[in-house]
Enzyme design. Structure first.
Site, PDB file in Angstrom:
ATOM      1  N   GLU A   1      -3.931  -3.420  -9.402  1.00 26.28           N
ATOM      2  CA  GLU A   1      -2.875  -2.500  -8.934  1.00 26.28           C
ATOM      3  C   GLU A   1      -1.491  -2.980  -9.344  1.00 26.28           C
ATOM      4  OE1 GLU A   1      -3.213  -1.596  -4.748  1.00 26.28           O
ATOM      5  OE2 GLU A   1      -5.405  -1.582  -4.794  1.00 26.28           O
TER       6      GLU A   1
ATOM      7  N   GLU B   1      -8.389  -5.493   1.340  1.00 30.38           N
ATOM      8  CA  GLU B   1      -7.434  -6.070   2.303  1.00 30.38           C
ATOM      9  C   GLU B   1      -8.089  -6.494   3.616  1.00 30.38           C
ATOM     10  OE1 GLU B   1      -4.414  -3.035   2.631  1.00 30.38           O
ATOM     11  OE2 GLU B   1      -3.572  -3.503   0.679  1.00 30.38           O
TER      12      GLU B   1
HETATM   13  C1  XIL Z   1      -1.558   3.769  -1.583  1.00 32.23           C
HETATM   14  C2  XIL Z   1      -1.343   5.057  -2.374  1.00 32.23           C
HETATM   15  O1  XIL Z   1      -0.707   4.736  -3.590  1.00 32.23           O
HETATM   16  C3  XIL Z   1      -0.515   6.038  -1.591  1.00 32.23           C
HETATM   17  O2  XIL Z   1      -0.440   7.291  -2.257  1.00 32.23           O
HETATM   18  C4  XIL Z   1      -1.113   6.225  -0.191  1.00 32.23           C
HETATM   19  O3  XIL Z   1      -0.262   7.033   0.575  1.00 32.23           O
HETATM   20  C5  XIL Z   1      -1.330   4.903   0.498  1.00 32.23           C
HETATM   21  O4  XIL Z   1      -2.108   4.054  -0.337  1.00 32.23           O
HETATM   22  N1  XIL Z   1      -2.875  -1.152  -1.837  1.00 32.23           N
HETATM   23  C6  XIL Z   1      -4.009  -0.386  -2.033  1.00 32.23           C
HETATM   24  C7  XIL Z   1      -3.871   1.047  -2.356  1.00 32.23           C
HETATM   25  O5  XIL Z   1      -5.129  -0.930  -2.064  1.00 32.23           O
HETATM   26  O6  XIL Z   1      -4.960   1.807  -1.909  1.00 32.23           O
HETATM   27  C8  XIL Z   1      -2.571   1.612  -1.816  1.00 32.23           C
HETATM   28  O7  XIL Z   1      -2.451   2.946  -2.292  1.00 32.23           O
HETATM   29  C9  XIL Z   1      -1.400   0.764  -2.250  1.00 32.23           C
HETATM   30  C10 XIL Z   1      -1.536  -0.634  -1.732  1.00 32.23           C
END
Ligand code: XIL
Length: 366
Positions: free
Chosen positions: A277, A166
């Site tokens: 994801e 990101e």
């Molecule tokens: C999220 C996790 O799922 C949560 O448990 C945590 O509190 C915050 O991060 N994009 C990403 C991930 O790259 O690392 C994020 O994961 C979700 C969005």
């Protein structure tokens, strides 16, 4: 002693209810299918040379046997949902905390699964002490230490690392749409190339990934990402792949044309496309479960088809496996008192649902 009634009730929950609920919530064309009888996604995907898997949490793997069994059945690749991020792995300056990351890797290896690493450099999950170090001139050393220590520890055992995550946020108004993160403020735009170079040195056999969100969105975001990828490649940054987070939202349709264009253009730059994801937020859909599950199914399918029109992704991971543990249902991610979301392939009781079928059909149809 368990009474006969309790025993039957237990059986009902374990055997009868699952099939009925899962079938009821299937899209019309799939009704009557016995999803439970089909092979795991890891197997179906592997037949096409694809790794399917999910983000997992170590605490749950050890305490929830149904979740653990589902992970083993469905997943050929795992990523730690949080354990390898900066704050969990180095909560204090001297206090490295590798236990959960170590355990996740060991679990994957014991079950014949590959592992993705997530993530080395990100604006979030930074402990206050690290922010202070960045703000006081220690950024270059911190970046190098983080990558060399974490990646070095697991060298040769991680298939792909999300080196940066990101890094773009056009609203911040910086050059190339870069995000005004603590890393950027400390090191300038060069921190990204630097991170990739250190990563390549640390584990030369590992696939190096830039992970980002919004490739499927409308507007200029996909193009901003692509222009930045071009810049990295022109500058000789050792980057191998683009990770598309793919957190789909049923409020929007997938911008299939632009997504295919993005994937094709990235492949033309010599990059591999990964789905890292995937899930589907159903909070804008009606209460009816079948309608919601159909909505998520349709987005997942449209998304995967648009990607495959350009290239077959060799890694497809969902952000979690079961709705029971989706990050979208965590406090703070969901309106208080609102219904639970159903974004993932398995429902709260680990039963396969339409989103699972979308993945199954995608893999078998290739
Ligand atoms: C999220 C996790 O799922 C949560 O448990 C945590 O509190 C915050 O991060 N994009 C990403 C991930 O790259 O690392 C994020 O994961 C979700 C969005």
């Amino acid at each position: 002693m368990i009474s006969r009634r309790q025993c039957l009730a237990g059986l009902g929950a374990a055997i009868l209810a699952p099939a009925i609920v899962a079938r009821d919530s299937l899209p019309g064309y799939a009704q009557g299918l016995d999803l439970a009888a089909l092979p795991g996604l890891r197997e179906t995907a592997a037949r096409k040379g694809i790794l399917y898997g999910a983000a997992v949490r170590g605490d749950l793997l050890s305490r929830d046997p149904a979740y653990r069994a589902a992970v083993v059945k469905e997943c050929g690749i795992l990523v730690a949902e949080n354990a390898m991020k900066f704050k969990p792995i180095r909560p204090t300056e001297k206090g490295w905390a590798f236990d959960e990351a170590d355990a996740t890797l060991a679990f994957a290896e014991a079950n014949g699964m590959k592992v993705r690493g997530h993530t080395l450099i990100w604006h979030a999950a930074l402990p206050d002490w690290a922010k202070a170090t960045l703000a006081s001139g220690g950024g270059a050393a911190l970046l190098e230490q983080q990558i060399r220590t974490v990646m070095g520890r697991y060298r040769g055992r991680v298939l792909a690392w999300d080196v940066v995550n990101e890094i773009l946020e056009p609203k911040d108004g910086l050059i190339d749409g870069l995000r005004k993160s603590d890393w950027y403020l400390a090191l300038g735009p060069g921190y990204i190339d630097r991170a990739f170079r250190i990563a390549r040195e640390t584990d030369p056999g590992c696939q190096l990934v830039y992970n980002e969100w919004g490739h499927e969105s409308y507007g200029t975001r996909p193009e901003t990402i692509l222009r930045y990828l071009e810049k990295l490649k022109k500058g000789g940054t050792p980057i191998d792949a683009v990770g598309m987070q793919s957190h789909l939202h049923t409020r929007w349709n997938v911008n299939a044309r632009q997504l295919s264009w993005f994937c094709k253009s990235a492949v033309d730059l010599g990059l591999e496309i990964l789905v890292t994801e995937l899930d589907g937020d159903d909070s804008e859909l009606p209460d009816d479960i079948q309608a919601r599950d159909q909505g998520v199914h349709d987005r997942v399918r449209a998304f995967l088809e648009a990607v495959a029109a350009a290239t077959v992704p060799r890694q497809v991971l969902t952000w979690g496996l079961s709705d029971r543990y989706s990050f979208m249902n965590a406090p703070g991610r969901r309106e208080p008192g609102s219904r639970a979301k159903r974004p993932l392939p398995l429902d709260e009781a680990m039963r396969r649902k339409p989103a699972w079928l979308a993945l199954h059909n995608f893999f078998t149809g290739l």
